[in-house]
Design an enzyme around this catalytic site. Structure first.
Site, mmCIF file in Angstrom:
data_model
loop_
_atom_site.group_PDB
_atom_site.id
_atom_site.type_symbol
_atom_site.label_atom_id
_atom_site.label_comp_id
_atom_site.label_asym_id
_atom_site.label_seq_id
_atom_site.Cartn_x
_atom_site.Cartn_y
_atom_site.Cartn_z
ATOM 1 N N ARG A 182 -0.848 41.488 55.944
ATOM 2 C CA ARG A 182 -0.814 42.896 56.330
ATOM 3 C C ARG A 182 -1.376 42.946 57.746
ATOM 4 N NH1 ARG A 182 -2.780 46.208 51.008
ATOM 5 N NH2 ARG A 182 -4.494 44.728 50.932
ATOM 6 N N ASP B 85 3.329 50.073 45.212
ATOM 7 C CA ASP B 85 2.199 50.054 44.285
ATOM 8 C C ASP B 85 2.602 50.361 42.837
ATOM 9 O OD1 ASP B 85 0.404 49.305 46.198
ATOM 10 O OD2 ASP B 85 -0.556 51.249 46.429
ATOM 11 N N LYS C 14 -7.092 57.291 45.557
ATOM 12 C CA LYS C 14 -7.837 56.207 46.206
ATOM 13 C C LYS C 14 -7.383 56.023 47.645
ATOM 14 C CE LYS C 14 -6.774 51.343 46.146
ATOM 15 N NZ LYS C 14 -7.488 50.712 47.237
ATOM 16 N N ASN C 15 -6.064 56.008 47.868
ATOM 17 C CA ASN C 15 -5.536 55.717 49.196
ATOM 18 C C ASN C 15 -5.725 56.870 50.174
ATOM 19 O OD1 ASN C 15 -4.733 53.138 48.484
ATOM 20 N ND2 ASN C 15 -2.693 53.774 47.859
ATOM 21 N N ASP D 22 -1.333 44.194 64.016
ATOM 22 C CA ASP D 22 -0.782 44.350 65.357
ATOM 23 C C ASP D 22 -0.193 45.738 65.587
ATOM 24 O OD1 ASP D 22 1.193 43.687 63.537
ATOM 25 O OD2 ASP D 22 2.412 42.558 64.957
ATOM 26 N N CYS E 100 -6.979 43.024 48.449
ATOM 27 C CA CYS E 100 -6.079 42.295 47.555
ATOM 28 C C CYS E 100 -5.255 41.265 48.315
ATOM 29 C CB CYS E 100 -5.123 43.263 46.847
ATOM 30 S SG CYS E 100 -5.840 44.100 45.438
ATOM 31 N N ARG F 154 -9.847 46.265 52.328
ATOM 32 C CA ARG F 154 -8.856 46.400 53.386
ATOM 33 C C ARG F 154 -8.964 47.742 54.111
ATOM 34 N NH1 ARG F 154 -5.403 43.387 56.533
ATOM 35 N NH2 ARG F 154 -3.911 44.800 57.453
#
Length: 422
Positions: free
Chosen positions: A126, A312, A25-26, A129, A121, A97
């Site tokens: 998070r 995670d 997924k990531n 910057d 989530c 996100r």
């Protein structure tokens, strides 16, 4: 998000068998965004059919990108030839996100982007910057209001040395994607080292980018003038794999996950062994098992950027620690609001106290089924794991979070022998 049906778990049954890891997924969400950089049709395979992937497709389609899923082949075809908008709208971006990943590619190709402030989530701040500072070093100008980020690089982006004050995965990815079409060379120091970073670099290099060092703390990107579409196979999902391996460790196994490199899970596999779980590895699979005469042992875990222990998998290993002999301590160093599952585990009989970013777990002999609430993606999966090991019935509510990151979660658990239903 849809109102997904509750997950009902009847605990205490053996868990054993083999599953194949879905695509990460990531990784795939960023690969989909990176397709913006190469006009034409890019095809990505080993794509998990999860709600976050659908949402990212909708974000891309809002830009005029054509997206077509080949479900039987677990593939997605993304045609970015005619992009008609540079604005990623709030109603979509607020739900995911990872949609911030379109910022770098839009800046790289069009030198302009308007991206809503992203959601996802609720696991703590998070901040963006780090993304902004990195892209500013390449010449991005931006301002924000309560809803949108307005970014531009009127003269185009120019390569530069960039030091990230924290090895942010998202900032590393956005910077790589922006830098591939910048003039000159960009050197990223203190870069994130996650396997998904290397997967993205391999994808971009297949398009014609010149990236070296991905997977190390220093990444070099030599800018090129254009990229061309490619075909790419997504790496296996290490977090999904780790979740199913925890199920095997809890209930005895053996559980084998295929389609994953053990290197992606090296720290977690070390923790399994410290806790009394046997681990067997091949280049493309991991197996865990535990003889029922072996009790789990407490351990200390601290979450850190890769190659450290992944945040995670923190909630899932907390379930394992809850049923271990002796005490365990978990330090959550990545997100400040990632202990929301503790209250529900305590409701099931776990003995856990928290103090700041530390959780102290005293092992108990059993957990008892209860109705619990999935506060985020990984917490939801962890509560299902707790239900597998608990006596009686556990009902997990708010399960749309689980659908964001796990493909066919219930059916995969059923294939391992879990008494679980929707």
């Amino acid at each position: 998000m849809s109102n997904a049906a509750d997950i009902i778990v009847h605990g205490g049954y053996p868990i054993a068998g083999t599953i194949r890891a879905s695509g990460a997924k990531n990784s795939v969400l960023k690969l989909m965004a990176a397709a913006i950089l190469a006009p034409g049709q890019t095809r990505i395979t080993n794509v998990p059919l999860i709600s976050d992937v659908t949402l990212m497709a909708e974000v891309l389609m809002s830009l005029g990108v054509k997206v077509e899923f080949e479900r039987e082949q677990a593939a997605v075809v993304i045609d970015t030839f005619d992009i008609t908008s540079l604005k990623a709208p709030a109603d979509l971006v607020n739900q995911i996100r990872a949609s911030i990943a379109v910022l770098g590619p839009l800046l790289g190709r069009f030198h302009e982007a308007q991206v809503a402030v992203p959601g996802g989530c609720q696991i703590g701040e998070r901040k963006l910057d780090i993304h902004f500072a990195a892209l500013e070093a390449l010449g991005m100008q931006f301002y924000t209001d309560t809803e949108y980020i307005y970014a531009s690089a009127p003269g185009g982006l120019v390569g530069a040395p960039v030091y990230l004050r924290f090895p942010s995965v998202g900032a590393t990815e956005n910077l790589m994607m922006a830098a591939v079409l910048a003039r000159g060379t960009t050197i990223i120091d203190n870069a994130a080292r996650e396997p998904e970073i290397a997967d993205l670099a391999n994808f971009l290099n297949a398009m014609g980018a010149r990236i070296s060092g991905a997977g190390s703390p220093r990444i070099t990107v030599e800018g090129v003038t254009e990229l061309t579409p490619t075909d790419h196979h997504t790496v296996g999902d290490r977090i999904e794999s780790g979740t199913f391996l925890v199920a095997g460790a809890l209930l005895g196994g053996p559980v084998t996950v295929e389609g994953i490199s053990p290197d992606y899970l090296a720290t977690a596999l070390l923790k399994f062994e410290q806790m009394g779980v046997s681990v067997d590895k091949t280049p493309n699979s991991v197996t865990v098992w535990r003889d029922h005469t072996q009790t789990l042992k407490g351990t200390d875990i601290q979450t850190l950027p890769f190659p450290g222990f992944p945040t995670d998998l923190q909630a899932q290993f907390m379930v394992l620690a809850s049923l271990s002999e002796g005490g365990s301590r978990i330090a959550e160093n990545i997100f400040e609001s990632r202990f929301q599952h503790v209250e529900d585990l305590v409701r099931m009989g776990a003995d856990i106290t928290t103090e700041g970013h530390f959780a102290y777990i005293n092992g108990v002999s059993k957990l008892t089924g209860a109705t619990v609430h999935s506060s985020d993606l990984r917490a939801g999966a962890a509560l299902v794991l707790a239900g597998l090991a608990a006596e009686g019935e556990t009902r997990v509510t708010n399960t749309e979070h689980i659908d964001r990151g796990y493909e066919n979660f219930v059916s995969k658990m059923q294939s391992l022998g879990a008494h679980i239903s929707r």
